[in-house]
Motif scaffolding. Sequence first.
Motif, PDB file in Angstrom:
ATOM      1  N   THR A  70       0.833  -1.197   0.000  1.00 37.16           N
ATOM      2  CA  THR A  70       0.000   0.000   0.000  1.00 37.16           C
ATOM      3  C   THR A  70       0.868   1.247   0.000  1.00 37.16           C
ATOM      4  N   ILE A  71       1.907   1.245   0.824  1.00 32.30           N
ATOM      5  CA  ILE A  71       2.812   2.399   0.907  1.00 32.30           C
ATOM      6  C   ILE A  71       3.540   2.605  -0.413  1.00 32.30           C
ATOM      7  N   LYS A  72       3.978   1.526  -1.057  1.00 29.21           N
ATOM      8  CA  LYS A  72       4.643   1.639  -2.363  1.00 29.21           C
ATOM      9  C   LYS A  72       3.709   2.274  -3.389  1.00 29.21           C
ATOM     10  N   ALA A  73       2.454   1.835  -3.389  1.00 32.51           N
ATOM     11  CA  ALA A  73       1.480   2.375  -4.347  1.00 32.51           C
ATOM     12  C   ALA A  73       1.214   3.857  -4.070  1.00 32.51           C
ATOM     13  N   LEU A  74       1.052   4.208  -2.803  1.00 35.40           N
ATOM     14  CA  LEU A  74       0.801   5.610  -2.447  1.00 35.40           C
ATOM     15  C   LEU A  74       1.993   6.494  -2.826  1.00 35.40           C
ATOM     16  N   LYS A  75       3.202   6.004  -2.557  1.00 35.84           N
ATOM     17  CA  LYS A  75       4.402   6.778  -2.893  1.00 35.84           C
ATOM     18  C   LYS A  75       4.538   6.940  -4.404  1.00 35.84           C
ATOM     19  N   ALA A  76       4.181   5.907  -5.163  1.00 37.29           N
ATOM     20  CA  ALA A  76       4.246   5.999  -6.630  1.00 37.29           C
ATOM     21  C   ALA A  76       3.289   7.071  -7.135  1.00 37.29           C
ATOM     22  N   GLN A  77       2.092   7.136  -6.556  1.00 33.51           N
ATOM     23  CA  GLN A  77       1.110   8.147  -6.955  1.00 33.51           C
ATOM     24  C   GLN A  77       1.636   9.556  -6.682  1.00 33.51           C
ATOM     25  N   VAL A  78       2.197   9.755  -5.485  1.00 33.20           N
ATOM     26  CA  VAL A  78       2.684  11.073  -5.089  1.00 33.20           C
ATOM     27  C   VAL A  78       3.890  11.478  -5.942  1.00 33.20           C
TER      28      VAL A  78
END
Length: 176
Positions: A70-78
């Motif tokens: 989840t954190i990887k996906a959120l960081k990719a979005q940002v």
Amino acid sequence: MRQNYKRRLNEIEKQRRIAVAEQIRKKEAARQEQLRQQEEFTKDIINYSLWQSESEVDNMLLSYKKDSDTIKALKAQVRFRKNVLHQIPSDKFKFNFSKKGKDFTVNELTANLKELVTQAIVADDAIQKHILVGKKVRHRFIKDGQSEWYIGKVISQVFACICCLTNTFNLSFKYL
């Protein structure tokens, strides 16, 4: 004396050319590194898809089992919004992943991303317009089993049916 003057003048000119060539090389290397990073961030977004509404953020987060994913996906979005779309938020700290050496939790990253998503839709003459409208894009199609890239420009957005999808929309492209 004239020969010394000419020799020194030629030497200074040669050093100046070398310095200018070195500056050009450094700028080109920095530009290539920036393009490499943007391509990497774009590849990440291709894997995760670009989340364009708060409801889409919530739905996509439910699909991840582990907090690390989840954190990887959120960081990719940002990262994509910051480095590729060059989104300008009201608070530049929304792009941060930590504060005072302490990593943000999933909830903090989610809140920051939701605010960025909301800010991505800007008011323009009493209609809302996504920040991608007007941007050039590279779009990949698979044609006859071959992957082909097309360069296009996002010309408009088409809002989806509100009863079916909340706060979502599609973008239309014009290929150059």
